[in-house]
Structures are given as structure tokens and as C-alpha cells.
Design an enzyme around this catalytic site. Structure first.
Site, PDB file in Angstrom:
ATOM      1  N   CYS A 146       0.878  -1.157   0.139  1.00  0.00           N
ATOM      2  CA  CYS A 146      -0.035  -0.089   0.106  1.00  0.00           C
ATOM      3  C   CYS A 146       0.901   1.249   0.067  1.00  0.00           C
ATOM      4  CB  CYS A 146      -0.812   0.157   1.202  1.00  0.00           C
ATOM      5  SG  CYS A 146      -1.913  -1.370   1.432  1.00  0.00           S
ATOM      6  N   ALA A 147       1.478   1.220  -1.150  1.00  0.00           N
ATOM      7  CA  ALA A 147       2.691   2.284  -1.047  1.00  0.00           C
ATOM      8  C   ALA A 147       2.565   3.714  -1.112  1.00  0.00           C
ATOM      9  CB  ALA A 147       3.457   1.719  -2.287  1.00  0.00           C
ATOM     10  N   GLY A 206       4.602   6.994  -1.013  1.00  0.00           N
ATOM     11  CA  GLY A 206       5.997   6.804  -1.298  1.00  0.00           C
ATOM     12  C   GLY A 206       7.111   6.906  -0.123  1.00  0.00           C
ATOM     13  N   GLY A 207       6.705   7.426   0.983  1.00  0.00           N
ATOM     14  CA  GLY A 207       7.856   7.734   2.065  1.00  0.00           C
ATOM     15  C   GLY A 207       8.761   6.422   2.387  1.00  0.00           C
ATOM     16  N   ASP A 234       1.487  -1.227   4.930  1.00  0.00           N
ATOM     17  CA  ASP A 234       1.049  -0.126   5.592  1.00  0.00           C
ATOM     18  C   ASP A 234      -0.568   0.150   5.580  1.00  0.00           C
ATOM     19  OD1 ASP A 234       0.562   2.365   6.776  1.00  0.00           O
ATOM     20  OD2 ASP A 234       1.804   3.487   5.212  1.00  0.00           O
ATOM     21  N   CYS A 274      -1.736   3.432  11.122  1.00  0.00           N
ATOM     22  CA  CYS A 274      -1.677   4.840  11.611  1.00  0.00           C
ATOM     23  C   CYS A 274      -3.018   5.126  12.672  1.00  0.00           C
ATOM     24  CB  CYS A 274      -1.183   5.881  10.867  1.00  0.00           C
ATOM     25  SG  CYS A 274      -2.439   6.074   9.330  1.00  0.00           S
TER      26      CYS A 274
END
Length: 444
Positions: free
Chosen positions: A259-260, A263-264, A322, A375
Site C-alpha cells: 500500500c505504497a 511513497g515515503g 501499511d 496509523c
């Protein structure tokens, strides 16, 4: 054609910024659109292009302040208005919120805050009849508002009751109050740098955190900060930078970021020397991911795909999930989350998370590592999700993870491993379990 005898009246300075702020507030509170969608990308408010950098920064801060303090503002306006806030003219509601936020928490002269809110109401056909009311209420707030909000400073009005109740139940009332207090403050800007964090901390007038992130209080357009154009760093909350560090040595290993976008974490994987495949189900978000990697000078294989249905036959040494979540750990930076999410959303999201975890486990090679992170502060989306995976796959086991500033190597084994990390970005101090844990499976 002869020149007009009179030049058209110019709009009052600052009114456009407040009008756009009102539009965006209406988008969040009435139409349930996220701040990100309204501020960036193809669906962003068209008026943003007309604002100067200064007015754009003012508008963003104004919207964020109102959303962070929405509960307190509603309480205050209820005290000021016997018949309540007008419901037949959304622009009158927005004007009251905008004026009150400036008077109480922003460095704007009271007279300017009142005048521009009145002008905002006068420019709207349905709200114009409330111009006198807005003027009177805001003047009264300027005189009496601060003592009234001091009276409720120890309450938790700015967190929805259902959410505060959950936090109190899971973490205790003291911790829940600490989280609510942290949410009320504007967050700092955290950066992940390619090299020499101490140098960049000096250049940014900030500090290097123990985990290696650079924290700065600089404000304004990120694109104007030194090092942005030549790709020396990327914006990433310090908490969000922890999960990739749990992998250990990634040099030369194959890694998938399921789940990119934006892009961090993909950038961290590439910088660590991994051969990265990054995917996201949104074409627009993948486009943004590719833009960010290009600016940084990083290369990764990218794909637009639903991670839960992707990768038949593919295997990796490292898999990062993520996962989509309620995002309650990011309210300090994304204050709209508090008012857009509902408790009923959590059940639907946990089903998605379980599908992603099952898929991620199937992509691991023997000896590989799975890192799962969210998160969210909700246990169903973190600890409980990992427990469900452990129960459904008896070969999996949990392994302690210790994020550090460096990337210590980890020995290969005949087992596959997975890590659960929590990105609790709003907390002043870590809450239990915030260091994360790992899960391993027996290799075939």
C-alpha cells in the site's frame, strides 16, 4: 471599446483566502470530503491557484485550526447564540467559525477578523441577512471569548465522544486526555533525509531525533525549502519512518510495499538497498508515488493493483503492509479525520486489513520478514489484527522489533518473520506496544 469610467472594486485583501477556507470547511463538514482531496491533486479547489504562498499558508492554517478546535468553537458559539448557529446558511456558520478561530488562536487583529467574516457573509446570497448577527457575535467573542474557553480547557470537546470513549477504555483516561491535548497543537515538520541528518537539521533550524528523522518548525511551502528540488529529503512523520527500520538489513533483498502511495516508506526501502516493487490501487496515488521517486532519484517497480488480489506466484524477502485504517493516530496532522470517521468504519477496515495480512504472508519467502503497520490507535487495527493472523496460521510467530536510528542486520533463518508496528504520530510519548512486535512463520 472605450475604457470604463470606473475601475471595478477590488476585493478586500485576505478575503479570497477566507472564502476558499469556507469552501473547504463546507467540503469536510457538509460533503464529507477529505482535506487532502481538496488541497492537492485533480480534485483540489480551483481557487488555490489564485492565492499567493502567504495566503495559501494562511488558509491551510485557518482550516486546520478550526477542525482541531471544532468542539470548543461549537460550545462557544452555543453560549453566544440563544437560537443556535443558523442552519439555513452554511456560509454564515463558516464565517462564525473562521472569525472566532482567528480571534482566539491566530495572530490576526480582531477588527480584521470581524470585518472579513462580515464581508464573507455579505457576499453570499443566502447568508447576507446574517451579517449583523455575525458582526455582533464576533465582537462579543473578542471581548469575552478567551475566559469562556479557559473554563472548558480541561474538557475534551475537540475529540468526538465515541473516540474519546474508546481511547479511555483501551489506554486509560489519563492517556486519552494526553492524546486529546496533543491533538490541539499544530504538528512539526518531520523529514527523512538521504544522508547526514545533523547537517540538514542545522540547515533547517531543527533537530535530529534519536531515530534519525529531522524535525523542524519551519513553515511555508515545502517546495521552497533547501534540498527539496534536488531530492535530498522527503516529508515523513517520525513515527511513520519507524516501520521500515524494523526490517533490519535489506541490502540486495527483494521487497514489496503493498500500500505504497505516496511513497515515503517505498523511498526508505530503496535507500536501504532493497529491490522494491511498490503498488497501490489508486492510479492517481501511484502517479504521485512515481513523481516522488523521480524527484528523489530512486527507482522501483510500480503497479496499480489491489494488493489483496495481486502477485500470484511472486515471493519476496520483505513485505510491508501499511494498511488502510481509521487513521486516528494522525489527527494532529489530519484534523479532518476526527470528523469524517465513525466507529462503524473500523469493522469494515479490519476486514480489509485481514485480507491484506493473509496475502502478505503468502508472498513471503522462507526467512523473509513481514512488517504490518497502521496509523490507527484502535487495537482492532493493530494488536488484534496480528493476533488474528497468528491464530489463522499456526506457523506464524511474533518476534520483538526494536526500531533504531540505523539498520542493524538480522540473521537469516529457516523461518519467515513479520513485524507489527504502530504509527502513533499524535502521542506526546509512546503508548504501550508502540515499539511494535514481529511475527514469524516456519519456512517450507
Amino acid at each position: 471599446m472605450p475604457a470604463p469610467r470606473f475601475a471595478p472594486a477590488q476585493e478586500a485583501p485576505g478575503l479570497a483566502a477566507r472564502r476558499i477556507a469556507a469552501d473547504i470547511l463546507d467540503g469536510v463538514l457538509q460533503k464529507r470530503r477529505t482535506l487532502d482531496d481538496q488541497l492537492e491533486g485533480p480534485a483540489a479547489h480551483p481557487g488555490l491557484k489564485t492565492l499567493s504562498d502567504r495566503d495559501r499558508a494562511l488558509m491551510r492554517r485557518l482550516v486546520a485550526t478550526i477542525l482541531r478546535r471544532r468542539g470548543t468553537l461549537q460550545h462557544l458559539l452555543a453560549r453566544m447564540l440563544e437560537r443556535g448557529v443558523p442552519t439555513d446558511a452554511p456560509r454564515a456558520q463558516s464565517a462564525l467559525l473562521i472569525g472566532a478561530a482567528q480571534i482566539l488562536w491566530m495572530d490576526v487583529p480582531d477588527h480584521a477578523a470581524v470585518d472579513l467574516s462580515v464581508r464573507l457573509v455579505q457576499s453570499d446570497r443566502r447568508a447576507a441577512k446574517y451579517a449583523g448577527l455575525v458582526n455582533a457575535v464576533l465582537r462579543r467573542i473578542a471581548r469575552e471569548g478567551k475566559p469562556l474557553i479557559d473554563e472548558v480547557a480541561d474538557q475534551t470537546l475537540d475529540v468526538p465522544a465515541w473516540l474519546f470513549g474508546r481511547w479511555s477504555a483501551h489506554y486509560g483516561e489519563d492517556a486519552a486526555r494526553a492524546i486529546a491535548q496533543a491533538i490541539s497543537h499544530e504538528p512539526s515538520l518531520d523529514l527523512t533525509v538521504k544522508s547526514d541528518p545533523d547537517h540538514w537539521a542545522t540547515r533547517m533550524h531543527g533537530e535530529t531525533l534519536p531515530t534519525g528523522s529531522v524535525r523542524t518548525l519551519l513553515q511555508g511551502s515545502v517546495k521552497m525549502l533547501p534540498g527539496f528540488t534536488d531530492g535530498q529529503w522527503w516529508v515523513q512523520d517520525a513515527a511513520a519512518a519507524l516501520p521500515v527500520r524494523l526490517f533490519g538489513d535489506l541490502n540486495g533483498r527483494a521487497a514489496a510495499d503493498l500500500c505504497a502511495a505516496p511513497g515515503g516508506k517505498t523511498a526508505q526501502l530503496v535507500q536501504a538497498g532493497a529491490r522494491v516493487t511498490a503498488l497501490d490501487r489508486s492510479p492517481a496515488r501511484v502517479a504521485r508515488l512515481r513523481e516522488n521517486l523521480t524527484r528523489l532519484g530512486f527507482e522501483a517497480e510500480t503497479a496499480v493493483a489491489d494488493a489483496s488480489e495481486w502477485g500470484e506466484g511472486a515471493t519476496f524477502d520483505a513485505v510491508l503492509v501499511d494498511a488502510p485504517c481509521a487513521s486516528t493516530g494522525t489527527i494532529r496532522r489530519h484534523p479532518d479525520v476526527a470528523w469524517l470517521k465513525q466507529e462503524s468504519d473500523i469493522g469494515a477496515l479490519t476486514a480489509v486489513q485481514q485480507r491484506l495480512l493473509q496475502k502478505a504472508a503468502s508472498l513471503l519467502r522462507p526467512g523473509g520478514t513481514l512488517v504490518y503497520c497502521t496509523c490507527s490507535l484502535e487495537p482492532e487495527e493493530g494488536e488484534h489484527a496480528v493476533a488474528a493472523l497468528l491464530q489463522s496460521d499456526q506457523a506464524m510467530r511474533r518476534h520483538p522489533g526494536r526500531p533504531s536510528r540505523g539498520s542493524p542486520g538480522s540473521p537469516r533463518s529457516s523461518r519467515r518473520r513479520g513485524i507489527c508496528a504502530r504509527c502513533r504520530a499524535i502521542c506526546p510519548t509512546p503508548i504501550r506496544g508502540s515499539q511494535g512486535s514481529t511475527v514469524s512463520t516456519r519456512g517450507a
